[in-house]
Motif scaffolding. Structure first.
Motif, PDB file in Angstrom:
ATOM      1  N   VAL A 297      12.129 -27.254 -65.315  1.00 45.08           N
ATOM      2  CA  VAL A 297      12.828 -27.600 -66.553  1.00 45.08           C
ATOM      3  C   VAL A 297      12.653 -29.082 -66.883  1.00 45.08           C
ATOM      4  O   VAL A 297      12.452 -29.456 -68.049  1.00 45.08           O
ATOM      5  CB  VAL A 297      14.327 -27.247 -66.430  1.00 45.08           C
ATOM      6  CG1 VAL A 297      15.108 -27.745 -67.645  1.00 45.08           C
ATOM      7  CG2 VAL A 297      14.505 -25.744 -66.276  1.00 45.08           C
ATOM      8  N   ALA A 298      12.714 -29.918 -65.859  1.00 41.75           N
ATOM      9  CA  ALA A 298      12.610 -31.366 -66.094  1.00 41.75           C
ATOM     10  C   ALA A 298      11.172 -31.823 -66.313  1.00 41.75           C
ATOM     11  O   ALA A 298      10.950 -32.914 -66.853  1.00 41.75           O
ATOM     12  CB  ALA A 298      13.204 -32.127 -64.901  1.00 41.75           C
ATOM     13  N   GLY A 299      10.204 -31.009 -65.909  1.00 39.61           N
ATOM     14  CA  GLY A 299       8.808 -31.437 -65.993  1.00 39.61           C
ATOM     15  C   GLY A 299       8.178 -31.192 -67.342  1.00 39.61           C
ATOM     16  O   GLY A 299       7.130 -30.530 -67.450  1.00 39.61           O
ATOM     17  N   VAL A 300       8.778 -31.695 -68.406  1.00 38.08           N
ATOM     18  CA  VAL A 300       8.221 -31.568 -69.756  1.00 38.08           C
ATOM     19  C   VAL A 300       7.394 -32.812 -70.062  1.00 38.08           C
ATOM     20  O   VAL A 300       7.603 -33.880 -69.484  1.00 38.08           O
ATOM     21  CB  VAL A 300       9.339 -31.389 -70.798  1.00 38.08           C
ATOM     22  CG1 VAL A 300      10.012 -30.044 -70.610  1.00 38.08           C
ATOM     23  CG2 VAL A 300      10.355 -32.512 -70.712  1.00 38.08           C
ATOM     24  N   HIS A 301       6.456 -32.666 -70.983  1.00 38.27           N
ATOM     25  CA  HIS A 301       5.531 -33.764 -71.274  1.00 38.27           C
ATOM     26  C   HIS A 301       6.220 -34.949 -71.952  1.00 38.27           C
ATOM     27  O   HIS A 301       5.867 -36.104 -71.728  1.00 38.27           O
ATOM     28  CB  HIS A 301       4.391 -33.258 -72.162  1.00 38.27           C
ATOM     29  CG  HIS A 301       3.549 -32.208 -71.506  1.00 38.27           C
ATOM     30  ND1 HIS A 301       2.747 -32.467 -70.421  1.00 38.27           N
ATOM     31  CD2 HIS A 301       3.403 -30.887 -71.776  1.00 38.27           C
ATOM     32  CE1 HIS A 301       2.124 -31.360 -70.047  1.00 38.27           C
ATOM     33  NE2 HIS A 301       2.506 -30.379 -70.854  1.00 38.27           N
ATOM     34  N   ASP A 302       7.188 -34.658 -72.796  1.00 39.96           N
ATOM     35  CA  ASP A 302       7.848 -35.739 -73.535  1.00 39.96           C
ATOM     36  C   ASP A 302       9.181 -36.119 -72.909  1.00 39.96           C
ATOM     37  O   ASP A 302      10.121 -36.520 -73.602  1.00 39.96           O
ATOM     38  CB  ASP A 302       8.056 -35.323 -74.987  1.00 39.96           C
ATOM     39  CG  ASP A 302       8.866 -34.031 -75.094  1.00 39.96           C
ATOM     40  OD1 ASP A 302       8.982 -33.323 -74.080  1.00 39.96           O
ATOM     41  OD2 ASP A 302       9.362 -33.739 -76.204  1.00 39.96           O
ATOM     42  N   ALA A 303       9.289 -35.995 -71.581  1.00 38.29           N
ATOM     43  CA  ALA A 303      10.557 -36.274 -70.904  1.00 38.29           C
ATOM     44  C   ALA A 303      10.875 -37.762 -70.978  1.00 38.29           C
ATOM     45  O   ALA A 303       9.991 -38.617 -70.825  1.00 38.29           O
ATOM     46  CB  ALA A 303      10.472 -35.835 -69.446  1.00 38.29           C
TER      47      ALA A 303
ATOM     48  N   MET B 167      15.303 -37.964 -67.656  1.00 34.67           N
ATOM     49  CA  MET B 167      14.767 -36.679 -67.228  1.00 34.67           C
ATOM     50  C   MET B 167      13.764 -36.861 -66.082  1.00 34.67           C
ATOM     51  O   MET B 167      13.706 -36.040 -65.160  1.00 34.67           O
ATOM     52  CB  MET B 167      14.094 -35.977 -68.405  1.00 34.67           C
ATOM     53  CG  MET B 167      13.621 -34.582 -68.087  1.00 34.67           C
ATOM     54  SD  MET B 167      14.978 -33.414 -67.942  1.00 34.67           S
ATOM     55  CE  MET B 167      15.212 -32.982 -69.661  1.00 34.67           C
ATOM     56  N   ARG B 168      12.993 -37.926 -66.114  1.00 34.38           N
ATOM     57  CA  ARG B 168      12.022 -38.152 -65.040  1.00 34.38           C
ATOM     58  C   ARG B 168      12.714 -38.478 -63.719  1.00 34.38           C
ATOM     59  O   ARG B 168      12.212 -38.143 -62.647  1.00 34.38           O
ATOM     60  CB  ARG B 168      11.055 -39.272 -65.440  1.00 34.38           C
ATOM     61  CG  ARG B 168       9.953 -38.790 -66.366  1.00 34.38           C
ATOM     62  CD  ARG B 168       8.899 -39.836 -66.584  1.00 34.38           C
ATOM     63  NE  ARG B 168       9.359 -40.896 -67.467  1.00 34.38           N
ATOM     64  CZ  ARG B 168       8.669 -42.014 -67.709  1.00 34.38           C
ATOM     65  NH1 ARG B 168       7.513 -42.219 -67.110  1.00 34.38           N
ATOM     66  NH2 ARG B 168       9.155 -42.918 -68.532  1.00 34.38           N
ATOM     67  N   HIS B 169      13.868 -39.126 -63.792  1.00 36.59           N
ATOM     68  CA  HIS B 169      14.646 -39.352 -62.565  1.00 36.59           C
ATOM     69  C   HIS B 169      15.104 -38.018 -61.973  1.00 36.59           C
ATOM     70  O   HIS B 169      15.048 -37.812 -60.755  1.00 36.59           O
ATOM     71  CB  HIS B 169      15.845 -40.249 -62.862  1.00 36.59           C
ATOM     72  CG  HIS B 169      15.537 -41.713 -62.809  1.00 36.59           C
ATOM     73  ND1 HIS B 169      15.376 -42.396 -61.619  1.00 36.59           N
ATOM     74  CD2 HIS B 169      15.350 -42.637 -63.799  1.00 36.59           C
ATOM     75  CE1 HIS B 169      15.118 -43.665 -61.870  1.00 36.59           C
ATOM     76  NE2 HIS B 169      15.093 -43.839 -63.196  1.00 36.59           N
ATOM     77  N   VAL B 170      15.569 -37.114 -62.837  1.00 38.60           N
ATOM     78  CA  VAL B 170      15.965 -35.787 -62.363  1.00 38.60           C
ATOM     79  C   VAL B 170      14.754 -35.056 -61.784  1.00 38.60           C
ATOM     80  O   VAL B 170      14.847 -34.379 -60.755  1.00 38.60           O
ATOM     81  CB  VAL B 170      16.604 -34.975 -63.506  1.00 38.60           C
ATOM     82  CG1 VAL B 170      16.911 -33.553 -63.040  1.00 38.60           C
ATOM     83  CG2 VAL B 170      17.873 -35.644 -63.995  1.00 38.60           C
ATOM     84  N   LEU B 171      13.604 -35.190 -62.449  1.00 35.41           N
ATOM     85  CA  LEU B 171      12.381 -34.548 -61.964  1.00 35.41           C
ATOM     86  C   LEU B 171      12.009 -35.062 -60.577  1.00 35.41           C
ATOM     87  O   LEU B 171      11.641 -34.274 -59.689  1.00 35.41           O
ATOM     88  CB  LEU B 171      11.237 -34.812 -62.956  1.00 35.41           C
ATOM     89  CG  LEU B 171       9.858 -34.316 -62.532  1.00 35.41           C
ATOM     90  CD1 LEU B 171       9.857 -32.813 -62.312  1.00 35.41           C
ATOM     91  CD2 LEU B 171       8.804 -34.714 -63.574  1.00 35.41           C
TER      92      LEU B 171
END
Length: 643
Positions: A91-97, A101-105
């Motif tokens: 869910v967190a690994g989207v291109h426009d994160a 969101m990248r911290h969660v990823l």
């Protein structure tokens, strides 16, 4: 309780961060009136997250699919905190994160044990550091580096040794200690752990209760380090300071309980140790051990069962683990189970006796890597290196003939290749070692972007020792790829220069050539005349001069005569009488023996070694009952006539 529930918008306008229960009530009331109100669902999700009701938040997102897109960050965070780490990373690994969101990823990938992905995320975050993020990113990056080492991907770690900045905060010092442990550097790990305790105790913003909670896991890790160093007394003394029941994290409590058994001399009773091992409660889903920890803990459990004579149970449970996994495999959990399965069938037998019990298992499971390595180890313990080598070579040939991708991965696994290369090296088969390393390096370079660095380095060194230009060129390619990955790698730099300076100097990077020191500078402080005067031999030195320079052999110190016991002396022994040194020889073989008479002297001359030999004619004995040819039969007495 209020008689009527306020509207959601009015409540949100007046609420503070401590009113999450009120927000939840208002959101539920609004959703009850309008089930399609996404704002109310969003407010309810945030309130549930603030109240740490993560499973309820995940359930809310599943019931409202549209909310997953509207509040993607909250959805990913709820999945991560509830233990659904793989889905959280998706869910967190989207291109426009965004950055949050990248911290969660990064956190989700770390808990999902996708450490390579987590390392890449934190590498990107550190490249564009935001305000007040450096501290968190340094801590998380250190934890990822340690996990990369434990998972066999140490070549991807950013740091290989603790730096000064890592020892300035107790969290980074603790992660530096974990990294040292993963590399087997227990002395360095102990230094980092002591530093982490000191820094934690020095913090003024933490209460004594908070400090104690932070120091407990550090102490548990310290016990493990002391045990690995053989400092059992210190480990046991430190264990006595830990209150296991006060550790809130059940995963850490379980590890502390196991380490206390390993470090205690009082738990020598196998049945008592078995009971203590199973006292700690199993950790929940959101606090699970990493796979390498679970493998070790399961191995400890098997050992406890074997010591408690539960041999049949271990054989059955490990057999199920092996049967449920495809073979061959490099999974540590499966191969460890195979080793324990072999131990259960051997029933505490060792070496040749164990080999007799284990070999029939290999006929049933010929592709069981754990069993194969167990038998190889037994062969080595019994000094049968040829059988161990032949066993691995036959296994490799079967995997090559199979040709499947999974079988070829196992065939070129760095651990198995290193085992076979070690056997070759012990037997002096250096060409076989070189070919095996080159084959494995070539395979992984074609398949992976960043293959195992130790494997490539070993292959490059082996190829450099060859006089074949093709091997030297291949070594240059290997070291060139290593240099591209890490331009500060000294082994890669040295190998690159050694290879291309012989095969093709034009391929050496310009920045590398300019950084190399000149030969004149390297020998500028060497006094050749002084070296020659100090005794360097030259071709012109004659043999006679060389002999004259030889040092006389040192005289050996006189050895003291060994005293013989009286019980070993003959009854008529006289210490003043000289002992006959030839008393053990027959009388005729003693140097002072002189035979008497002509007959004795003649016989002595014939027995003397090296003396003259008198040649005599040999007479063949005639067959019994026959007449010797050329002989006349004697005429009978009293009978007349002639022949």
């Amino acid at each position: 309780m209020a008689a009527s529930v306020k509207s959601l918008s009015a409540l949100l306008a007046q609420t503070s961060l401590d009113d999450h229960d009120e927000v939840l009530k208002a959101a539920n009331a609004t959703i009850k009136k309008s089930k399609t109100d996404l704002d109310a669902h969003h407010a309810k999700a945030v309130a549930l997250l603030k109240l740490e009701r993560y499973e309820d938040a995940v359930k809310l997102f599943e019931e409202a699919p549209k909310l997953q897109e509207k509040a993607r960050f909250e959805y990913a965070y709820a999945l991560y905190r509830s233990g659904h780490t793989v889905k959280a990373a998706e869910v967190a690994g989207v291109h426009d994160a965004d950055r949050g969101m990248r911290h969660v990823l990064g956190q989700a990938a770390y808990r999902a044990e996708n450490f390579e992905h987590a390392a890449e995320v934190y590498r990107q975050l550190s490249g564009e550091m935001a305000e007040n993020e450096e501290y968190d990113i340094r801590i998380n990056s250190g934890a990822v580096d340690a996990q990369l080492e434990w998972s066999g991907q140490g070549h991807l770690a950013r740091k290989k040794k603790p730096e000064k900045e890592d020892l300035e905060v107790f969290e980074t010092a603790y992660n530096a200690a974990c990294g040292s442990i993963s590399r087997g550097e227990f002395g360095q790990a102990e230094v980092c752990l002591k530093r982490a305790k000191y820094l934690c105790n020095a913090l003024t913003e933490l209460s004594e209760t908070e400090k104690k909670a932070e120091i407990l896991p550090i102490t548990v890790q310290h016990v493990y380090v002391l045990t690995q160093q053989g400092k059992i007394d210190e480990a046991e003394q430190l264990c006595n300071t830990i209150q296991v029941s006060e550790i809130k994290e059940l995963s850490t409590r379980y590890v502390a309980q196991v380490n206390s058994i390993a470090a205690s001399k009082e738990h020598s009773n196998a049945f008592l140790a078995h009971r203590l091992f199973h006292l700690s409660p199993k950790p929940p889903k959101i606090d699970q051990h990493f796979s390498f920890q679970s493998t070790l803990l399961r191995q400890d459990e098997y050992v406890m069962d074997l010591l408690s004579q539960k041999v049949a149970g271990v054989a059955n449970s490990t057999a199920r683990v092996i049967a449920d996994s495809p073979a061959p495999t490099t999974s540590a959990a499966v191969n460890t189970a195979a080793v324990m399965n072999a131990a259960a069938h051997a029933r505490n037998a060792t070496e040749k006796a164990a080999l007799k019990e284990v070999l029939p298992l290999l006929e049933k499971r010929p592709n069981d890597v754990g069993l194969l390595l167990t038998i190889t180890n037994i062969y080595v313990l019994t000094n049968n290196y040829a059988a161990a080598t032949n066993l691995l070579e036959s296994f490799f040939r079967r995997l090559e003939q199979s040709g499947t991708a999974s079988d070829l991965d196992v065939r070129h696994a760095p651990g198995l290749v290193a085992t076979l290369v070690s056997l070759y090296a012990y037997q002096g088969r250096h060409s076989h070692s070189k070919n095996e390393l080159a084959k494995a390096a070539s395979y992984w370079r074609r398949k992976l972007k960043n293959p195992s660095k130790p494997l490539l380095t070993a292959a490059g060194r082996a190829l450099l020792q060859s006089h074949n230009p093709e091997d030297v060129a291949a070594a240059g390619e290997i070291f060139s790829s290593l240099y591209e990955q890490d331009k500060s790698d000294r082994a890669a730099i040295a190998g690159l220069v050694a290879a291309y300076s012989i095969s093709d100097p034009s391929k050496l990077p310009k920045e590398l050539i300019s950084s190399l020191p000149e030969a004149s500078r390297l020998v500028s402080d060497i006094d050749t005349a002084a070296l020659e005067n100090a005794g360097i031999p030259t071709i012109a030195v004659s043999a006679q001069a060389t002999e004259s320079k030889k040092r006389p052999a040192e005289k050996a110190a006189p050895t003291k005569a060994k005293k013989i016991r009286k019980s070993h002396m003959p009854k008529d022994y006289d210490p003043n009488k000289k002992v006959d040194l030839e008393r053990w020889l027959p009388l005729k073989d003693r140097s002072y023996y002189r035979p008497k008479g002509k007959k004795g002297k003649k016989k002595q001359d014939g027995l003397t070694q090296g003396g003259p030999v008198t040649e005599e004619k040999a007479v063949e004995k005639a067959p019994t009952g026959g007449v010797a040819g050329g002989q006349k039969k004697k005429k009978g007495k009293g009978k007349g006539g002639k022949w």
